[in-house]
Design an enzyme around this catalytic site. Sequence first.
Site, PDB file in Angstrom:
ATOM      1  N   LYS A 183       0.886  -1.174   0.000  1.00 52.63           N
ATOM      2  CA  LYS A 183       0.000   0.000   0.000  1.00 52.63           C
ATOM      3  C   LYS A 183       0.922   1.222   0.000  1.00 52.63           C
ATOM      4  O   LYS A 183       1.438   1.632   1.036  1.00 52.63           O
ATOM      5  CB  LYS A 183      -0.879  -0.018   1.266  1.00 52.63           C
ATOM      6  CG  LYS A 183      -2.220   0.661   1.149  1.00 52.63           C
ATOM      7  CD  LYS A 183      -2.162   2.136   0.853  1.00 52.63           C
ATOM      8  CE  LYS A 183      -1.804   2.984   2.046  1.00 52.63           C
ATOM      9  NZ  LYS A 183      -1.560   4.403   1.657  1.00 52.63           N
ATOM     10  N   GLY A 236       7.000   5.666   7.838  1.00 54.70           N
ATOM     11  CA  GLY A 236       6.142   6.842   7.800  1.00 54.70           C
ATOM     12  C   GLY A 236       6.256   7.601   9.107  1.00 54.70           C
ATOM     13  O   GLY A 236       7.286   7.534   9.782  1.00 54.70           O
ATOM     14  N   SER A 237       5.190   8.295   9.460  1.00 51.48           N
ATOM     15  CA  SER A 237       5.250   9.149  10.645  1.00 51.48           C
ATOM     16  C   SER A 237       5.154   8.325  11.925  1.00 51.48           C
ATOM     17  O   SER A 237       4.633   7.214  11.937  1.00 51.48           O
ATOM     18  CB  SER A 237       4.104  10.158  10.594  1.00 51.48           C
ATOM     19  OG  SER A 237       2.881   9.453  10.648  1.00 51.48           O
ATOM     20  N   VAL A 240       1.399   7.480  12.960  1.00 48.94           N
ATOM     21  CA  VAL A 240       0.791   6.319  12.289  1.00 48.94           C
ATOM     22  C   VAL A 240       1.512   5.033  12.700  1.00 48.94           C
ATOM     23  O   VAL A 240       0.885   4.007  12.970  1.00 48.94           O
ATOM     24  CB  VAL A 240       0.799   6.509  10.759  1.00 48.94           C
ATOM     25  CG1 VAL A 240       0.319   5.258  10.050  1.00 48.94           C
ATOM     26  CG2 VAL A 240      -0.069   7.697  10.365  1.00 48.94           C
ATOM     27  N   GLY A 241       2.820   5.102  12.792  1.00 50.64           N
ATOM     28  CA  GLY A 241       3.593   3.907  13.151  1.00 50.64           C
ATOM     29  C   GLY A 241       3.208   3.353  14.506  1.00 50.64           C
ATOM     30  O   GLY A 241       3.078   2.133  14.673  1.00 50.64           O
ATOM     31  N   GLU A 258       9.730   2.191  10.735  1.00 44.73           N
ATOM     32  CA  GLU A 258      10.772   3.219  10.631  1.00 44.73           C
ATOM     33  C   GLU A 258      10.056   4.556  10.506  1.00 44.73           C
ATOM     34  O   GLU A 258       9.274   4.749   9.574  1.00 44.73           O
ATOM     35  CB  GLU A 258      11.661   2.964   9.413  1.00 44.73           C
ATOM     36  CG  GLU A 258      12.725   1.913   9.640  1.00 44.73           C
ATOM     37  CD  GLU A 258      13.678   2.247  10.768  1.00 44.73           C
ATOM     38  OE1 GLU A 258      13.863   3.430  11.106  1.00 44.73           O
ATOM     39  OE2 GLU A 258      14.230   1.294  11.350  1.00 44.73           O
ATOM     40  N   CYS A 292      13.745  11.753   6.180  1.00 42.20           N
ATOM     41  CA  CYS A 292      13.720  11.342   7.587  1.00 42.20           C
ATOM     42  C   CYS A 292      15.055  11.637   8.246  1.00 42.20           C
ATOM     43  O   CYS A 292      15.132  11.848   9.453  1.00 42.20           O
ATOM     44  CB  CYS A 292      13.367   9.874   7.706  1.00 42.20           C
ATOM     45  SG  CYS A 292      14.395   8.835   6.687  1.00 42.20           S
ATOM     46  N   GLN A 339       1.408  19.597   3.453  1.00 39.10           N
ATOM     47  CA  GLN A 339       2.780  19.667   3.943  1.00 39.10           C
ATOM     48  C   GLN A 339       3.270  21.119   3.918  1.00 39.10           C
ATOM     49  O   GLN A 339       3.929  21.585   4.851  1.00 39.10           O
ATOM     50  CB  GLN A 339       3.665  18.771   3.067  1.00 39.10           C
ATOM     51  CG  GLN A 339       5.052  18.518   3.598  1.00 39.10           C
ATOM     52  CD  GLN A 339       5.067  17.912   4.992  1.00 39.10           C
ATOM     53  OE1 GLN A 339       4.289  17.013   5.294  1.00 39.10           O
ATOM     54  NE2 GLN A 339       5.919  18.431   5.863  1.00 39.10           N
ATOM     55  N   GLU A 392       9.107  17.220  14.337  1.00 44.71           N
ATOM     56  CA  GLU A 392       9.534  17.021  12.949  1.00 44.71           C
ATOM     57  C   GLU A 392       8.719  17.960  12.052  1.00 44.71           C
ATOM     58  O   GLU A 392       7.490  17.920  12.056  1.00 44.71           O
ATOM     59  CB  GLU A 392       9.302  15.569  12.521  1.00 44.71           C
ATOM     60  CG  GLU A 392       9.882  15.283  11.150  1.00 44.71           C
ATOM     61  CD  GLU A 392       9.638  13.855  10.676  1.00 44.71           C
ATOM     62  OE1 GLU A 392       8.491  13.386  10.774  1.00 44.71           O
ATOM     63  OE2 GLU A 392      10.594  13.224  10.188  1.00 44.71           O
TER      64      GLU A 392
END
Length: 500
Positions: A183, A236-237, A240-241, A258, A292, A339, A392
Amino acid sequence: MGTAIQVKEATICPNYVNGQWVQSRSGRKLVRLNPANHDDVLGFAPLSTRDEIREAVDAARQAFPAWRDTPAPVRGKIVMQAARLMAEEKESLARLLTREEGKTVSESLGEILRTVNILEYTAGEARRLAGETLPSELPKNFIYTIRQPLGVVGLITPWNFPVAVPVWKIAPALVCGNTLVWKPSELTPFTSRAIVDLFARAGLPGGVFNMVNGAGEEAGDELVEHPAVRAISFTGSCEVGSLIYAKAARQMKKVQCEMGGKNPVVVLADADLELAADCTIMGAFGSTGQRCTATSRVIVEESIADKFVQMLVDRARKLKVGNGAEPGTNVGPSVDEAQFNKVQEYLALGKREGKLVCGGERLRGEAYDRGWFTPPTIFDRVAPDARLAQEEIFGPVLSVIRVKDFDEAAAVASGIRYGLAASIFSTNANAVFEFAERVECGIVHLNSPTVGGEAHVPFGGIKATGIGERETGSIAIEFYSELKIVYVDYTGRKRETNIY
Ligand code: NAD
């Protein structure tokens, strides 16, 4: 993220399921515009349904036994062929990546060449899927170990490295004998389509590699929740992680996340300041700060801070901001409106939390009005615990934190929830190695920028940045395989001694 609208079918990016390109049935989609020029419409990313993810998982399940039984070196040859195709087509892929994500063409080419290296390295791993042989405590007995695939794995990826990050998951997953459902980010469907097309042409059998576009909360969530998916590899962020990690853990799935970073550069008074300034600028503003591993904090000893900040400002002002497809551009746009707006909010915050010394306002004028452009921005005298120094931003924004000495610098560098990359500039070898040992992060660069990584070397972070095994290099194999231990007894007799 773009705006959900109705459009004609021809411009919608298809999914790839069971070896076929198929249009999503959802009827919902997001428009994708070139972030440097909104008049350039790439097309639409479909927001596929949970059912469409389930169909892809079914296809991957059915394809698994034959792929598992395909000799690993044969699997590796297909991955190697994907490397060849990507190398041959790097120019067109780079132009597409720039058009969709915004980074400059030379940055896109850099990402693609790194990806080719990853493919080549990982293809070779197919011939090294070795276990070990161990002696037994018993006569005429021995033990060996083998690596076996997990089954169907789910891959969920971000937009900022839409070639390298997916491929550093796809390649080891395939080499180990897993089938997969990917995805990709809803912001980079066309680059994702190009990657799938490349693997399909490299000769992957249908069902081994499936790709379904969609929203994280729906398609991504279904992949995480689906009981037949044995492992999730996510990049990802952090927000969400952590959600994915918790959900997958309830089903005892293997998970690898990650996530974000807030990477520091430490500059000590004895550093080569020219080198430190060049590398800080490259780390902070390369890829528009949308990496990142981007440098977002520079921690400077007070005695040289005025001079060093001026050196940074002089360099930042020389950078050319613009469309990444145009020669000479150093800094491209933010990937999309959301963003871009986030970056503007941090610019406003920075003016309250620090001293603006460079940039700070969105760029206006003919060259900029149809894109999401922010100039390289530097805030001086930011407190280590300010939001600007802790969160971030993912844009071309750098915070300068002044410290009195090495000990304070090292403490500030680690005084954050993230732990991806860090670097230090100093001519004192003791300080450099002391920093490498002390700093809380996954990757340390000594007298070089925070960004970058090599294909055969592990990559990943600690604390809120990373959980689970590292990616890339030989260690990548560990996540995508299980270790089986086989005890062999060739006495042909009932055992007289027990082993405990
Ligand atoms: P994101 O977390 O918003 O999205 C990443 C992926 O997760 C997307 O495919 C998205 O659709 C999906 N997703 C979102 N919500 C989901 C849910 N509830 N369930 C399942 N999937 C879901 O991140 P992004 O904005 O695409 O990427 C930028 C982030 O990625 C930054 O934080 C950056 O630091 C991080 N990143 C980390 C690394 C690394 O290796 N550490 C590399 C690249 C990017």
